[in-house]
Write a protein that holds these residues in place. Structure first.
Motif, PDB file in Angstrom:
ATOM      1  N   PRO A   1      60.665  67.279  27.166  1.00 44.99           N
ATOM      2  CA  PRO A   1      59.605  67.832  28.208  1.00 44.99           C
ATOM      3  C   PRO A   1      59.410  69.423  28.176  1.00 44.99           C
ATOM      4  CG  PRO A   1      61.363  67.260  29.446  1.00 44.99           C
ATOM      5  CD  PRO A   1      61.737  67.127  28.013  1.00 44.99           C
ATOM      6  N   LEU A   2      60.175  69.926  27.303  1.00 43.16           N
ATOM      7  CA  LEU A   2      59.995  71.646  27.677  1.00 43.16           C
ATOM      8  C   LEU A   2      58.693  72.166  26.908  1.00 43.16           C
ATOM      9  CD1 LEU A   2      63.363  73.116  26.288  1.00 43.16           C
ATOM     10  CD2 LEU A   2      62.434  73.091  28.367  1.00 43.16           C
ATOM     11  N   ALA A   3      58.063  71.293  26.295  1.00 42.39           N
ATOM     12  CA  ALA A   3      56.518  71.616  25.786  1.00 42.39           C
ATOM     13  C   ALA A   3      55.869  71.805  26.900  1.00 42.39           C
ATOM     14  CB  ALA A   3      56.039  70.609  24.482  1.00 42.39           C
ATOM     15  N   SER A   4      56.090  70.569  27.880  1.00 42.23           N
ATOM     16  CA  SER A   4      55.429  70.343  29.133  1.00 42.23           C
ATOM     17  C   SER A   4      55.561  71.718  30.161  1.00 42.23           C
ATOM     18  CB  SER A   4      55.575  68.986  29.736  1.00 42.23           C
ATOM     19  OG  SER A   4      54.874  68.110  28.679  1.00 42.23           O
ATOM     20  N   VAL A   5      56.706  71.892  29.919  1.00 47.17           N
ATOM     21  CA  VAL A   5      57.191  73.061  30.845  1.00 47.17           C
ATOM     22  C   VAL A   5      56.159  74.480  30.588  1.00 47.17           C
ATOM     23  CG1 VAL A   5      58.903  74.643  31.654  1.00 47.17           C
ATOM     24  CG2 VAL A   5      59.386  72.084  31.253  1.00 47.17           C
ATOM     25  N   ALA A   6      56.291  74.663  29.113  1.00 44.11           N
ATOM     26  CA  ALA A   6      55.465  75.740  28.705  1.00 44.11           C
ATOM     27  C   ALA A   6      54.027  75.770  29.098  1.00 44.11           C
ATOM     28  CB  ALA A   6      55.670  75.703  27.324  1.00 44.11           C
ATOM     29  N   VAL A   7      53.456  74.440  28.917  1.00 50.43           N
ATOM     30  CA  VAL A   7      52.029  74.172  29.041  1.00 50.43           C
ATOM     31  C   VAL A   7      51.996  74.589  30.743  1.00 50.43           C
ATOM     32  CG1 VAL A   7      50.250  72.895  29.338  1.00 50.43           C
ATOM     33  CG2 VAL A   7      51.702  72.841  27.153  1.00 50.43           C
TER      34      VAL A   7
ATOM     35  N   ILE B   1      67.398  68.103  31.755  1.00 54.35           N
ATOM     36  CA  ILE B   1      66.322  67.888  30.512  1.00 54.35           C
ATOM     37  C   ILE B   1      65.083  67.934  31.165  1.00 54.35           C
ATOM     38  CG2 ILE B   1      65.566  66.015  28.967  1.00 54.35           C
ATOM     39  CD1 ILE B   1      68.626  64.789  29.117  1.00 54.35           C
ATOM     40  N   LEU B   2      64.952  67.501  32.316  1.00 52.97           N
ATOM     41  CA  LEU B   2      63.669  67.702  33.093  1.00 52.97           C
ATOM     42  C   LEU B   2      63.688  68.670  34.119  1.00 52.97           C
ATOM     43  CD1 LEU B   2      60.676  66.530  33.278  1.00 52.97           C
ATOM     44  CD2 LEU B   2      61.649  64.889  34.843  1.00 52.97           C
TER      45      LEU B   2
ATOM     46  N   THR C   1      55.406  69.255  20.367  1.00 56.49           N
ATOM     47  CA  THR C   1      54.210  70.065  20.723  1.00 56.49           C
ATOM     48  C   THR C   1      54.508  71.584  20.101  1.00 56.49           C
ATOM     49  OG1 THR C   1      53.924  68.507  22.432  1.00 56.49           O
ATOM     50  CG2 THR C   1      52.532  70.516  22.180  1.00 56.49           C
ATOM     51  N   LEU C   2      53.142  71.886  19.456  1.00 61.00           N
ATOM     52  CA  LEU C   2      53.327  73.258  19.069  1.00 61.00           C
ATOM     53  C   LEU C   2      52.143  73.790  20.252  1.00 61.00           C
ATOM     54  CD1 LEU C   2      52.333  74.919  15.626  1.00 61.00           C
ATOM     55  CD2 LEU C   2      51.262  75.591  17.754  1.00 61.00           C
ATOM     56  N   VAL C   3      53.126  74.767  20.836  1.00 59.08           N
ATOM     57  CA  VAL C   3      52.249  75.546  22.044  1.00 59.08           C
ATOM     58  C   VAL C   3      52.230  77.060  21.823  1.00 59.08           C
ATOM     59  CG1 VAL C   3      53.320  73.805  23.928  1.00 59.08           C
ATOM     60  CG2 VAL C   3      54.303  76.117  23.370  1.00 59.08           C
TER      61      VAL C   3
END
Length: 322
Positions: free
Chosen positions: A193-199, A266-267, A119-121
């Motif tokens: 899931p790092l993109a979800s962390v950023a969001v 990882i999560l 994902t591009l954040v």
């Protein structure tokens, strides 16, 4: 005489049934494989296979080596310190630039319209609210990897020329996340899931490969030397992965799976409660169309000069037989 005939008939029937068993456990000698991968969600089946004793089921020991970046992973394989890796077709093409040294034997994970790999954040103060807003902005990627390939394909699909975007190479995933959070990068392309962390921490999700899933997938790849000298071990490795994928897909919200991802860093723990593991692709290999698009892109970018044959880079011959 009749008893003998009955015994032979029953024996023949049993042997026939055993021969038709779709997935008999291999009885080969014990074997060990060393595999290397980045700490990303795609590694989950190997973690589950280890936890659930699935490798042991197939008389196999798997040593899992975490790597901090794609270059580090590739160096370990090139030096013979790892037998296989979780990578992508582009990485395999680089390995085979001079000669066929590795082969892709299976998909690891593939994007779907409901589940992204990348994902591009954007930083909330960057002014980026859409793909069109990325013109002139800095976007953190890992140069020459699937990250750059997917990023450019997504930009082009949305009508943005990648040359209009300041693509900035930051190979280490955690560094890329930190830079977009601090605002030193306007945006970055991150794996889940790092993109979800950023969001969750305030970044804005602009686009993901779920919009164009044909471009995004990871693979399991082994050195040709290993495939030649120990093919049975690789087949057993893939059998265990198939069992692990079946377990994951049968209960993606299982707390045990999420805890496994947390334990392996990882999560992030704060995301675990609401996280649902995305579906993992079953046995298969990248298509010739996917292969050719990757090869074409790499040649256009100047990363590769010569053509390579699909069958030299990808093989389905090690997959479990149905």
């Amino acid at each position: 005489m009749k008893k003998t005939l009955v015994f032979l008939f029953v024996l023949a029937l049993m042997l026939s049934l055993l021969g038709c068993t779709p997935q008999a456990t291999p009885t080969s000698q014990p074997a060990t494989l060393k595999v290397v991968a980045l700490p990303i969600l795609d590694t989950m089946p190997i973690l589950v296979a280890q936890q659930q004793g699935l490798f042991s089921k197939y008389n196999l020991t798997v040593e899992f080596i975490p790597a901090g970046s794609a270059p580090e992973r590739d160096q370990l394989v090139a030096a013979g310190q790892a037998d296989g890796m979780l990578n992508e077709v582009l990485s395999a093409l680089y390995f085979n630039k001079e000669s066929a040294r590795v082969q892709v034997v299976r998909y690891a994970r593939a994007a779907t319209k409901d589940a992204a790999l990348f994902t591009l954040v954007a930083n909330p103060n960057s002014g980026v609210k859409s793909v069109a807003d990325l013109k002139g902005k800095s976007v953190g990627i890992s140069e020459g990897t699937i990250i750059q390939y997917v990023t450019e394909r997504l930009l082009m699909a949305e009508g943005v020329d990648p040359k209009e975007v300041k693509l900035t190479s930051v190979p280490k995933i955690d560094a890329r996340l930190a830079l977009v959070k601090s605002g030193e990068l306007d945006a970055a392309v991150l794996p889940e899931p790092l993109a979800s962390v950023a969001v969750k921490e305030g970044s804005i999700a602009i686009i993901s490969d779920a919009a164009y899933p044909q471009y995004s997938f990871s693979t399991w790849t082994f050195r040709k030397e290993v495939l030649k000298n120990n093919p049975d071990a690789v087949k057993r490795f893939l059998l265990a992965l198939e069992d692990a994928v079946a377990l994951i897909n049968a209960d993606p919200a299982k707390a045990e799976w999420k805890q496994l991802l947390v334990d392996n860093k990882i999560l992030p723990a704060p995301l675990a409660e609401n996280f649902v593991v995305p579906p993992f692709v079953t046995a298969g290999v990248p298509t010739e169309e996917q292969f050719m698009d990757t090869l074409t892109w790499a040649k256009e970018k100047g990363f590769l000069q010569a053509d390579q044959a699909y069958q030299d880079v990808i093989t389905a011959s090690f997959l479990p037989q149905k």
